[in-house]
Design a protein around this motif. Sequence first.
Motif, mmCIF file in Angstrom:
data_model
loop_
_atom_site.group_PDB
_atom_site.id
_atom_site.type_symbol
_atom_site.label_atom_id
_atom_site.label_comp_id
_atom_site.label_asym_id
_atom_site.label_seq_id
_atom_site.Cartn_x
_atom_site.Cartn_y
_atom_site.Cartn_z
ATOM 1 N N LEU A 41 0.834 -1.211 0.000
ATOM 2 C CA LEU A 41 0.000 0.000 0.000
ATOM 3 C C LEU A 41 0.866 1.258 0.000
ATOM 4 N N VAL A 42 1.947 1.249 0.774
ATOM 5 C CA VAL A 42 2.859 2.395 0.797
ATOM 6 C C VAL A 42 3.485 2.592 -0.583
ATOM 7 N N ALA A 43 3.901 1.496 -1.220
ATOM 8 C CA ALA A 43 4.507 1.585 -2.556
ATOM 9 C C ALA A 43 3.510 2.135 -3.572
ATOM 10 N N GLU A 44 2.244 1.689 -3.485
ATOM 11 C CA GLU A 44 1.228 2.210 -4.405
ATOM 12 C C GLU A 44 1.020 3.698 -4.189
ATOM 13 N N LEU A 45 0.941 4.117 -2.939
ATOM 14 C CA LEU A 45 0.754 5.534 -2.623
ATOM 15 C C LEU A 45 1.925 6.359 -3.149
#
Length: 188
Positions: A41-45
């Motif tokens: 999720l952090v990488a997508e953000l």
Amino acid sequence: MSKALTQNTVDEDEDEAAGGGLTALPAGTRNYITPGGHARLVAELEHLIRVDRPQVVAVVQWAASNGDRSENADYQYGKRRLREIDRRIRFLGKRLDLAEIVDPRRHAGCEQVFFGATVAICDEQGRENTYQIVGVDETESARGRISWVSPLARALLKSRVGDTVRFRSPAGWREVEVLVVDYSVGET
């Protein structure tokens, strides 16, 4: 009702819809997530903020410089895409703010099912399946990742190897036997 209240309600609904098929959290529950799910999720953000959004902004600026915006498909599509990206960024930000990272490796060697466990089960027809119990934001049924709030996962939680658990599925009541509980399976 004031327009501001109406607009906030719509924005919250749109933020939930921006979840990309993610399940809404049940009221009063925590947003448990595995370290791997949190990292995704952090990488997508980060990708949305640093790559996708700047690219779309550049296209919108270029399209706006071409003149008439009312019939400019690049401009209209770009603005729509920018709204989608911004909604997704807000949604991910909210979900990450609420996230409580739970490392399943802390239960290594345990035969009881807790969050993050990979569980092999056998149903009434003798079919074996393997599932990993993960957070609502990281479910992938095709990869055997089920949400900890799903009926099967709820039934499996706190069970042990050899236990038979009963749960209500969309097809009715079912029973499964717990064959293996593993916490060493890494996420990909």
